[in-house]
Structures are given as structure tokens and as C-alpha cells.
Design a protein around this motif. Structure first.
Motif, PDB file in Angstrom:
ATOM      1  N   UNK A 169       0.951  -1.062   0.038  1.00 18.31           N
ATOM      2  CA  UNK A 169       0.087   0.142  -0.171  1.00 18.31           C
ATOM      3  C   UNK A 169       0.929   1.285   0.225  1.00 18.31           C
ATOM      4  N   UNK A 170       0.442   2.355  -1.020  1.00 20.45           N
ATOM      5  CA  UNK A 170       1.445   3.355  -1.056  1.00 20.45           C
ATOM      6  C   UNK A 170       0.419   4.589  -1.168  1.00 20.45           C
ATOM      7  N   UNK A 171       0.523   5.789  -0.819  1.00 17.50           N
ATOM      8  CA  UNK A 171      -0.255   6.807  -1.039  1.00 17.50           C
ATOM      9  C   UNK A 171       0.160   7.432  -2.441  1.00 17.50           C
ATOM     10  N   UNK A 172      -1.059   7.741  -3.258  1.00 12.96           N
ATOM     11  CA  UNK A 172      -0.732   8.422  -4.516  1.00 12.96           C
ATOM     12  C   UNK A 172       0.037   9.747  -4.496  1.00 12.96           C
ATOM     13  N   UNK A 173       0.896  10.177  -5.424  1.00 11.06           N
ATOM     14  CA  UNK A 173       1.800  11.276  -5.509  1.00 11.06           C
ATOM     15  C   UNK A 173       0.897  12.492  -5.522  1.00 11.06           C
ATOM     16  N   UNK A 174       1.419  13.436  -4.869  1.00 14.04           N
ATOM     17  CA  UNK A 174       0.643  14.813  -5.148  1.00 14.04           C
ATOM     18  C   UNK A 174       1.583  15.733  -6.249  1.00 14.04           C
ATOM     19  N   UNK A 175       1.046  16.709  -6.490  1.00  7.90           N
ATOM     20  CA  UNK A 175       1.801  17.720  -7.415  1.00  7.90           C
ATOM     21  C   UNK A 175       3.193  18.203  -6.892  1.00  7.90           C
ATOM     22  N   UNK A 176       4.040  17.610  -7.366  1.00  6.63           N
ATOM     23  CA  UNK A 176       5.681  18.143  -6.855  1.00  6.63           C
ATOM     24  C   UNK A 176       5.997  19.353  -7.662  1.00  6.63           C
ATOM     25  N   UNK A 177       5.230  19.821  -8.681  1.00  6.81           N
ATOM     26  CA  UNK A 177       5.553  20.799  -9.307  1.00  6.81           C
ATOM     27  C   UNK A 177       4.482  21.976  -9.373  1.00  6.81           C
ATOM     28  N   UNK A 178       4.800  23.133  -9.334  1.00  9.78           N
ATOM     29  CA  UNK A 178       3.945  24.266  -9.110  1.00  9.78           C
ATOM     30  C   UNK A 178       2.760  24.227 -10.412  1.00  9.78           C
ATOM     31  N   UNK A 179       1.633  24.060 -10.061  1.00 14.88           N
ATOM     32  CA  UNK A 179       0.610  23.916 -11.312  1.00 14.88           C
ATOM     33  C   UNK A 179       0.574  22.718 -11.902  1.00 14.88           C
ATOM     34  N   UNK A 180       1.229  21.477 -11.294  1.00 18.51           N
ATOM     35  CA  UNK A 180       1.366  20.109 -11.962  1.00 18.51           C
ATOM     36  C   UNK A 180       0.222  19.324 -11.547  1.00 18.51           C
ATOM     37  N   UNK A 181       0.132  18.240 -12.253  1.00 17.54           N
ATOM     38  CA  UNK A 181      -1.169  17.510 -11.971  1.00 17.54           C
ATOM     39  C   UNK A 181      -1.036  16.758 -10.521  1.00 17.54           C
ATOM     40  N   UNK A 182      -2.027  16.816  -9.825  1.00 22.31           N
ATOM     41  CA  UNK A 182      -2.205  16.231  -8.452  1.00 22.31           C
ATOM     42  C   UNK A 182      -3.001  15.063  -8.525  1.00 22.31           C
ATOM     43  N   UNK A 183      -2.183  13.910  -8.631  1.00 23.59           N
ATOM     44  CA  UNK A 183      -2.663  12.641  -8.770  1.00 23.59           C
ATOM     45  C   UNK A 183      -3.699  12.396  -7.490  1.00 23.59           C
ATOM     46  N   UNK A 184      -3.222  12.751  -6.373  1.00 29.07           N
ATOM     47  CA  UNK A 184      -3.724  12.301  -4.777  1.00 29.07           C
ATOM     48  C   UNK A 184      -5.186  13.133  -4.902  1.00 29.07           C
ATOM     49  N   UNK A 185      -5.079  14.432  -5.390  1.00 27.01           N
ATOM     50  CA  UNK A 185      -6.549  15.105  -5.364  1.00 27.01           C
ATOM     51  C   UNK A 185      -7.558  14.298  -6.455  1.00 27.01           C
ATOM     52  N   UNK A 186      -6.906  14.108  -7.407  1.00 23.40           N
ATOM     53  CA  UNK A 186      -7.727  13.457  -8.464  1.00 23.40           C
ATOM     54  C   UNK A 186      -8.319  12.152  -8.039  1.00 23.40           C
ATOM     55  N   UNK A 187      -7.437  11.404  -7.455  1.00 20.49           N
ATOM     56  CA  UNK A 187      -8.197  10.173  -6.830  1.00 20.49           C
ATOM     57  C   UNK A 187      -8.957  10.271  -5.743  1.00 20.49           C
ATOM     58  N   UNK A 188      -8.549  11.156  -4.926  1.00 16.35           N
ATOM     59  CA  UNK A 188      -9.523  11.685  -3.642  1.00 16.35           C
ATOM     60  C   UNK A 188     -10.932  12.077  -4.179  1.00 16.35           C
ATOM     61  N   UNK A 189     -10.967  12.719  -5.185  1.00 14.12           N
ATOM     62  CA  UNK A 189     -12.413  13.100  -5.734  1.00 14.12           C
ATOM     63  C   UNK A 189     -13.204  11.732  -6.116  1.00 14.12           C
ATOM     64  N   UNK A 190     -12.637  10.799  -6.229  1.00 17.51           N
ATOM     65  CA  UNK A 190     -13.104   9.530  -6.655  1.00 17.51           C
ATOM     66  C   UNK A 190     -13.286   8.643  -5.378  1.00 17.51           C
ATOM     67  N   UNK A 191     -12.836   9.016  -4.341  1.00 13.53           N
ATOM     68  CA  UNK A 191     -12.826   8.527  -2.906  1.00 13.53           C
ATOM     69  C   UNK A 191     -11.931   7.271  -2.729  1.00 13.53           C
ATOM     70  N   UNK A 192     -10.733   7.429  -3.417  1.00  9.12           N
ATOM     71  CA  UNK A 192      -9.659   6.499  -3.364  1.00  9.12           C
ATOM     72  C   UNK A 192      -8.432   7.302  -2.590  1.00  9.12           C
ATOM     73  N   UNK A 193      -7.759   6.536  -1.723  1.00  7.98           N
ATOM     74  CA  UNK A 193      -6.715   7.309  -0.997  1.00  7.98           C
ATOM     75  C   UNK A 193      -5.422   6.484  -0.865  1.00  7.98           C
ATOM     76  N   UNK A 194      -5.586   5.310  -1.428  1.00  6.29           N
ATOM     77  CA  UNK A 194      -4.356   4.437  -1.440  1.00  6.29           C
ATOM     78  C   UNK A 194      -4.354   3.624  -2.823  1.00  6.29           C
ATOM     79  N   UNK A 195      -2.851   3.376  -3.257  1.00  8.88           N
ATOM     80  CA  UNK A 195      -2.611   2.570  -4.351  1.00  8.88           C
ATOM     81  C   UNK A 195      -2.109   1.233  -3.819  1.00  8.88           C
ATOM     82  N   UNK A 196      -2.658  -0.087  -4.278  1.00 14.09           N
ATOM     83  CA  UNK A 196      -2.109  -1.249  -4.005  1.00 14.09           C
ATOM     84  C   UNK A 196      -1.388  -1.884  -5.241  1.00 14.09           C
TER      85      UNK A 196
END
Length: 863
Positions: A169-196
């Protein structure tokens, strides 16, 4: 009163506002937004634009929508809080062995050596805990396939199956660049908080689940889509089958990425995503077929109502098709009851229903574009068309032109906000291709698909008719997309600008409508050839009408002027900005530095790159759309920042982790010149990059120590390495590139930045000897403000002598989170600390930015 005529529309606007406010603001901001909405409602009542009942309903809509979204956010948390706390403490590398039991709740996607699906877990056992926990948690599962036969095993899994998974289990990555794609926020909007993350199919035990659950029923829909998609593989050649799947069924996984990029450049991707137009064509064809069968109107409407949900499911149920399906069902129901209202009421009802069902829809790009464009078409097409001439023949072309123009100007602000590009030929492409594809190619493909089920030969015969049409479409799209002179790049505008554009556009449509109505009234009041003398008493009325016309013209021209003003601001938002910005972009284990000079010029040093270690016989592992750092990270960031051209592209050396991302850069952003070390490496990516630059006729300059260039008054560059060897030939082959890296000093105002490539301590000593032996011509480099740590922090680079000579105030190490090299090495970290130099790391800090304002230097890193 104005608002009272459309209460449902105002209620939907307020509901959407409340949901958006809660999504983008904190609790205090939501309260202020609700208070502002309440004040506006009171003002509408006092100005006699609304009744107290409507004002109360609108205020209640804002409160209910905001409350629902806040309630959804409060419940949208992981059921593993202890593990979450541990992950936040352990940092981005954290991963935990776990075993999960649950149900597959999405289609299983297989792409090369990866299978991906979502699981609703009801039991999880994390290593170190005594027993498994009974809980409800959704995981996004990545299964790495070890050998090719595992593809067939994974293909047998389907939605609704019960599974037991062993992995990390690992956490999805956040946006590491200013204005970059926030994968964690995207998955959170679909009620997903973990990668398996699972290694191999042996770690997955799957069994058929209960047959009548929602997941199992949707699994049958997935099987139907797969079956229909396979039919297209039989009916069409490989070059066209993926396109037809996207066009008719909304299956985009098999679409050629290069072909999709060409459609995207021309703003045609909406034709490949099932939307209202597809639903309308579907209903038109089905309704026409039922009328030919001489069915009654009531029965036809009933069949259409029942068929819409089936089509929505078969086409993938994206937000745009759900919106279109809801509007269609509501419209058909109203028509069957004899109470059909206008399109805005149906759209308002669909918006409220979707947001009530899932408030996270408000953040979906497809949802936003679908509703904004549909509102624009309903509100804007009629006034624009009435303002156009009326021909005896060809009115259909003018109707199509009105729809195309309105759709383009309405979708423009959202398109540049998310995609940062607009092609001037987009209007032409949409005018020609959308009706051709929608009313000829798509129906032919759909009918061929249906016909091929009982009679494959007949389906192939009909599909053959559309082969030439598809070839012509692809040819035209390719030719138009290659006209780069008409493609424009726009920095991401602020949200207030997007809202302001749409608001002023609404005023413009209303002004056009008022002007057209007056013109039609004037032309119809007096027959041609007649003259009429106004009585004396009518002169004041005539003056009032003249003043009214003047006000209409002022409103119209003011709206046009405001739109032009906003257009200029969006295209040149930083026209008065004289700050220099140096951005060390997080591209993983590689280098990419973007520099904006005080005069607005752009320098890019390297472009990162994902290393590939494929062996012969492992071609099956290739993915249809693999992660490529240039296309997925670097280019989107540069576009968002409004980089329309790169004045100088510096290739420090030709190793893959410095150049692979540059292929996408050269394809997307014009490059005016390239500086490089004058060598060629016998590697496929290096040779392809140099060939690409040559094909694009980009001037390439071989640089060496001692060269300097004043780019503008407050921005200068000086090359410190490699040495000029006075080679007999201008270009030489060189396998090992690190010690030939271009070392560059860039001076911005009074601050100097040193970029060191991948050199080691021996080369560092050579540079120091050169600097001590001969004074610099032009740009003198004495002390450095910020230094890039050489070779990502390799043990044998960034020596104590190097640090002592330059005395940098700050330093940046560009390294990947999961790099296997151990970079940056502890010895380097110790030397940097001993020198008293502050260190930033892209693996821990993300992108690191330095802003130079006049003589002052400011730093920023993502927290």
C-alpha cells in the motif's frame, strides 16, 4: 420580473455556486460566499427582480449544496488513519505490505506489463498488525505482469469478481511541481486514498462474485463493450479500429496517441468523447427506425426513454454522456406528458441531479465543458444566427457556422485554462469535420456494428464504405494540425478571468439579440418604397427610440471591447513583469531547469527522461501510452506558464535522463536555438533528438569554455565547460558524456546561477584551474548565488574544493524519489552542510523556484 420567469435555472445556478464554493474554499470562505449570495438575493427582491420565495429558495440552494459538499468531504477519508499517519511521517517513499479482500468495481484495463482496476475492500490486513480489519476502503490496484501469459490471466478478471490481493500500500503522489497534476487530489475526488501495488498475477486470487450486485451487472456491461469493441477490430483495419471504438463506444484505450494529439491540437477531441451530439444522433437514428416500423408516438417515446440509459452505460458513462442522457430522458418524459420546456430548464435539472448524486462532479473537466458549452449553444446560437444574413439557399451552412462559432468562443476560456492551446484552424476543422463525422461516419460505423452481429459479411461491406471517409478525415486532420504558425499557446488564466469572459459573453449575446430584434422591427414597420411623414406628436417617441438604440450600441461595443481587452490580458499576462524566475522542475531522476529572464525570454536546460531497460523479447511489455516525462510533466508545465517559444535550449549532454523529455518539447513548443557540447552519442534517443532538431531547422551551436552571450540587459550566460579541443571535425562521437557536460553560469540582475550537468570532481578541478588561470572575458563569475549539485549528488561530484571556490548560498539536487543510485550520497550531503550552503532536493521538496526581483533573491519550494 426577470428571475421569476426561470426559477429552476436560478436555483441550479445557486446550487452550482454553493457546490463550487465549498470545493474551492475553506469553511470561512464558504461562509463569506453564502453571505454574499444571501445579500444578492435580498438585492434582487428589493430591485423587484425576484420574489421573496425565489430568493429564499436560491439562498437555500447555496446552503444545501455547500453543506452537501462539506459533508461529502468530511466523509471522504481513509478507513486506515493509523497507516495514513505513518505514511505522512515516513515521507514519499513509504510503502506497507498488506493483504486486501474485496470486490473489483471497475473494468480491468491491461496495457503492456500492467493491469489496473479498482477494488472495494471489506477487509485489510497490514503487516505488523495482529489481525485483519473489517472496513470499507477503495484501492486503485496496479498489477505488474511478469511474463506475457499473465496478460491472459488478467484478462479473465472482471468487475464483480471477489479478489484476495497481496502487495504494497502506498499513497498516491501529490503535485510536486507548481501547477502540476495532483494525482492524489484526483483520486480523492473518486474516494480513493491508496494505491495497492501487486507483483504478478500469483499475488491475485480471483473468484466469481454474487451475480446480482451492481458491480456484477456492470461487469456484464463491460463484457458487452469488449465484445462490441472486438467487432470493430474485425470490421476495420488496425489504423482505424481504435478511432471507431472511440467514436461510437467511447473506448479510447486503443486510439493511436499520435492521432489523438493531432485531434487535440485542432480542438476535435470532443468528437472522440461520447457527448450530447452522439446521444442526439443515436436518438435520431433509433427514432427514425421506429417511425419506419409505424409505431405510435407514445410507444416510440417510451422506447427511446428506456434505450438512453443502455446507451449511456455502453458508451462508458462519462460525465458528458450522463449529462446528455439525463437531459434526453427528462426531455422525452416531458414530451410524453405534453409539458416539454426549453433546453435551459432541462440542463438546469440535469446539473442539480448530477451534483446531488455526486458533488465531486463539479471538479470534473468533462462535466464543466459539457455544461458550459451546452449553455452557450442554447443562449448564443439563436442571437448570432439572427444577426447573420438569410439566404434563399445555404441557410443550413449559416446555421452550422453559428453553432461552430458559438461553441468555439464559449469553450475557449475553459480550453485554455486546462489545455493551454488554441489553433486558429479549430473553427474550420469543427465546421467541416464535426457534421461529416457525426452524421456520416459515426452512423455508418454504428449500423455496420449492429449489422455485423448477425451478418458479419454485411457489416464489413457497410464498414468498407467508411474506410475512405476515415482516411480522408485523418489526412485532413494531419495536414491542418501541422500548420504550427496558427497554433497559439496561452498561460493558464485565473479563474476570475474565465468567469468574467463567460459573463461578458452572455452580455454580448443579449446585446446582439436586442439589436437584431430592433433591426427586424424597423425593417418590418414600413414597406419598401413607402415614405411616411411622422406627426409632430411622435417626435419625442422617435428621440426616445434613438436614445434606446444608442444604448444598445454602447452595450454591444462595450462588450466587444471588454472581450478584446480580456483576450489581450490572457495572451500577455506578464507583459509588465520584470522578475526573473529559475525553476528546478521535478522530473524524477533527471534534470530540467526553466529560466524566465526579466525581459520575458525563456531558457530551458535539459528535459529529463525516463530510462528504459527493455530486453529483446520483452516487446509485449510496451504500453500504448507509456509515462513519458516530457509529454506528461515538462510540456504541460511550460504550456501552463505561457512559454510560447524557447529562446535557448541547452542540452548539457546526451544521456537519456537529460534529453528524453525534449522530444515532446520540440514537437510542441518552437525552439529558436540549441546549445550543446558538440558531440554525438551512439544511442537511439540521442540520435533521434539531433535528427528531430535538424528536421525542424533549429540552429545548433557547439559551445565551449570562455564563450559568453548577453541575452538581454539583465540576463547573461557564460560557458565554463567543456574545453575547446580545436577538433578537426565539428562533431565527434563520444560514448561517455558526463565529463563533457555543458557547465553554464547564468547571471540574472546581480544573482548568478551555476548549472553543472553531470561532471565529477576531476572536471570540477579543471574548471577551477581555468577560472584562476585566465580572467573571464565579458561576464565574470566570482561567487554563485545558487548551484545545481552535479550528477544528482553522486559521491564523486561536488567536492569540498568546488564548494569552497564558488561559495554558493544555496544548492539544488535534482533526484528521483525512488532512485536506485542512492542519490544524493551522504558524503555530498555532509560536504554541502559543512560549507554552510542551504540544500533543496526535488525528491523531498518538489520543484524549487528562485525569483530575482531587482537585486534581491527569493526562494520557494513546494511544501
Amino acid at each position: 420580473m426577470g428571475m421569476n420567469r426561470r426559477p429552476l435555472i436560478w436555483f441550479a445556478i445557486c446550487w452550482t455556486f454553493g457546490s463550487a464554493a465549498a470545493a474551492g474554499l475553506d469553511s470561512r470562505g464558504v461562509l463569506l460566499a453564502a453571505m454574499a449570495a444571501a445579500l444578492l438575493a435580498v438585492a434582487a427582491v428589493l430591485c423587484k427582480q425576484a420574489t421573496w420565495q425565489l430568493a429564499a429558495a436560491c439562498a437555500l440552494a447555496v446552503a444545501l449544496a455547500a453543506g452537501e459538499r462539506m459533508w461529502a468531504d468530511a466523509r471522504n477519508v481513509t478507513a486506515l488513519p493509523a497507516l495514513l499517519a505513518a505514511a505522512e511521517a515516513d515521507g514519499p517513499r513509504a510503502a506497507y505490505a498488506a493483504e486486501a479482500f474485496g470486490t473489483i468495481v471497475s473494468a480491468v484495463e491491461i496495457d503492456g506489463d500492467r493491469a489496473m482496476f479498482r477494488v472495494a475492500a471489506d477487509r485489510v490486513h497490514v503487516e505488523g498488525e495482529d489481525a485483519a480489519q473489517e472496513l470499507r476502503e477503495r484501492f486503485l490496484v496496479h498489477v505488474r505482469l511478469n511474463v506475457q501469459p499473465e496478460q491472459e490471466i488478467a484478462a479473465a478478471w472482471q468487475r464483480g469478481d471477489r479478489v484476495r490481493l497481496t502487495g504494497e500500500l502506498a499513497r498516491p503522489v501529490t503535485a510536486s511541481n507548481s501547477g502540476g497534476f495532483d494525482y492524489r487530489r484526483y483520486l480523492s475526488s473518486q474516494r480513493i486514498h491508496w494505491l495497492l501495488k501487486v507483483q504478478g498475477t500469483a499475488a491475485v486470487e480471483a473468484a466469481t462474485g454474487p451475480g446480482w450486485t451492481a458491480a456484477a451487472l456492470l461487469g456484464r456491461v463491460d463484457a458487452a463493450r469488449d465484445y462490441l469493441g472486438a467487432r470493430f477490430d474485425v470490421l476495420y483495419p488496425e489504423s482505424q479500429s481504435g478511432y471507431m471504438k472511440g467514436l461510437v463506444l467511447g473506448i479510447r484505450e486503443d486510439l493511436d496517441p499520435e492521432q489523438f494529439q493531432q485531434f487535440s491540437r485542432l480542438g476535435l477531441t470532443h468528437i472522440l468523447a461520447i457527448s450530447g451530439l452522439h446521444v442526439a444522433v443515436f436518438l435520431y437514428v433509433l427514432g427514425g427506425s421506429l417511425r419506419l416500423a409505424r409505431m405510435s408516438r407514445e410507444r416510440i417515446l417510451l422506447i427511446l426513454i428506456l434505450s438512453v440509459p443502455l446507451y449511456v452505460l455502453l458508451s462508458g458513462a462519462s460525465p458528458s454522456v450522463v449529462r446528455a442522457g439525463l437531459m434526453s430522458v427528462l426531455g422525452l418524459l416531458a414530451a410524453r406528458m405534453g409539458k416539454l420546456k426549453d433546453g435551459l430548464h432541462l440542463l438546469a435539472a440535469a446539473a442539480v441531479l448530477m451534483l446531488v448524486c455526486d458533488p465531486f462532479f463539479i471538479e470534473n473537466v468533462s462535466f464543466q465543458l459539457s455544461f458550459i458549452v451546452t449553455i452557450g449553444l442554447i443562449v448564443g446560437v439563436q442571437p448570432v444566427r439572427r444577426a447573420m444574413p438569410r439566404w434563399k439557399k445555404g441557410n443550413a451552412l449559416l446555421d452550422l457556422a453559428a453553432v461552430t462559432v458559438v461553441a468555439q468562443i464559449v469553450s475557449f476560456p475553459v480550453s485554455i485554462y486546462y489545455f493551454n492551446q488554441f489553433h486558429a484552424l479549430s473553427v474550420v476543422a469543427n465546421f467541416v469535420l464535426v457534421p461529416f463525422i457525426s452524421f456520416i461516419v459515426m452512423p455508418l460505423g454504428a449500423i455496420a456494428l449492429v449489422l455485423a452481429i448477425p451478418w458479419e459479411a454485411g457489416g464489413k461491406l457497410l464498414a468498407h464504405v467508411s474506410h475512405c471517409a476515415n482516411d480522408w478525415t485523418f489526412w485532413l486532420v494531419e495536414r491542418l494540425s501541422q500548420i504550427d504558425a496558427l497554433r497559439t499557446i496561452w498561460a493558464t488564466p485565473p479563474l476570475w478571468w474565465v468567469g468574467g469572459w463567460l459573463f461578458v459573453l452572455g452580455i454580448l449575446f443579449r446585446a446582439i439579440s436586442a439589436r437584431t430584434e430592433r433591426r427586424e422591427t424597423d425593417s418590418g414597420g414600413t414597406n419598401p418604397g413607402e415614405t411616411e411623414t411622422a406627426p409632430l406628436a411622435s417626435v419625442p417617441v422617435f428621440q426616445i427610440e434613438q436614445e434606446s438604440n444608442k444604448k444598445r450600441n454602447i452595450r454591444l461595443y462595450s462588450a466587444i471591447f471588454l472581450l478584446l481587452l480580456m483576450l489581450g490580458y490572457a495572451y500577455k499576462p506578464d507583459i509588465v513583469n520584470r522578475d526573473a524566475v529559475v525553476s528546478f522542475i521535478d522530473v524524477g531522476q533527471g534534470d530540467a531547469v526553466h529560466i524566465r529572464t526579466p525581459g520575458g525570454k525563456h531558457i530551458l536546460i535539459d528535459g529529463g527522461g525516463t530510462l528504459s531497460f527493455r530486453k529483446p523479447g520483452e516487446e509485449w511489455k510496451e504500453r500504448s501510452s507509456p509515462f513519458e516525462v516530457g509529454q506528461k510533466v515538462l510540456v504541460p508545465l511550460l504550456l501552463k506558464r505561457g512559454v510560447r517559444s524557447i529562446d535557448i535550449l541547452v542540452i548539457s549532454h546526451l544521456d537519456s535522463d537529460h534529453i528524453r523529455g525534449l522530444k515532446a518539447v520540440l514537437e510542441t513548443i518552437p525552439v529558436r536555438s540549441i546549445w550543446w557540447n558538440g558531440t554525438v552519442k551512439e544511442a537511439e534517443d540521442a540520435l533521434n533528438l539531433l535528427k528531430q532538431a535538424n528536421t525542424l531547422h533549429i540552429p545548433m551551436y557547439q559551445v565551449s569554455a570562455g564563450m559568453s552571450y548577453q541575452l538581454e540587459r539583465e540576463a547573461g550566460l557564460r560557458v565554463l565547460w567543456p574545453e575547446d579541443q580545436h577538433r578537426e571535425s565539428s562533431v565527434t562521437w563520444q560514448k561517455e558524456q558526463n565529463e563533457s557536460s555543458v557547465v553554464l553560469a547564468v547571471q540574472l540582475y546581480q544573482s548568478t546561477f551555476l548549472f553543472t550537468g553531470d561532471i565529477n570532481a576531476e572536471t570540477e578541478r579543471s574548471i577551477i584551474r581555468n577560472e584562476r588561470r585566465k580572467p573571464a572575458d565579458g561576464l565574470a563569475v566570482k561567487e554563485v548565488s545558487v548551484m545545481k549539485i552535479a550528477h544528482h549528488g553522486s559521491r564523486f561530484s561536488t567536492s569540498s574544493e568546488w564548494l569552497s571556490y564558488w561559495k554558493p548560498l544555496g544548492s539544488v539536487a535534482s533526484v528521483g524519489v525512488t532512485n536506485s543510485y542512492g542519490h544524493p550520497h551522504p558524503d555530498v550531503l555532509g560536504r554541502v552542510a559543512q560549507a554552510g550552503t542551504q540544500l533543496w532536493r526535488t525528491d523531498l521538496d518538489g520543484e524549487v523556484q528562485f525569483t530575482v526581483k531587482g537585486g534581491r533573491l527569493y526562494s520557494y519550494s513546494r511544501e
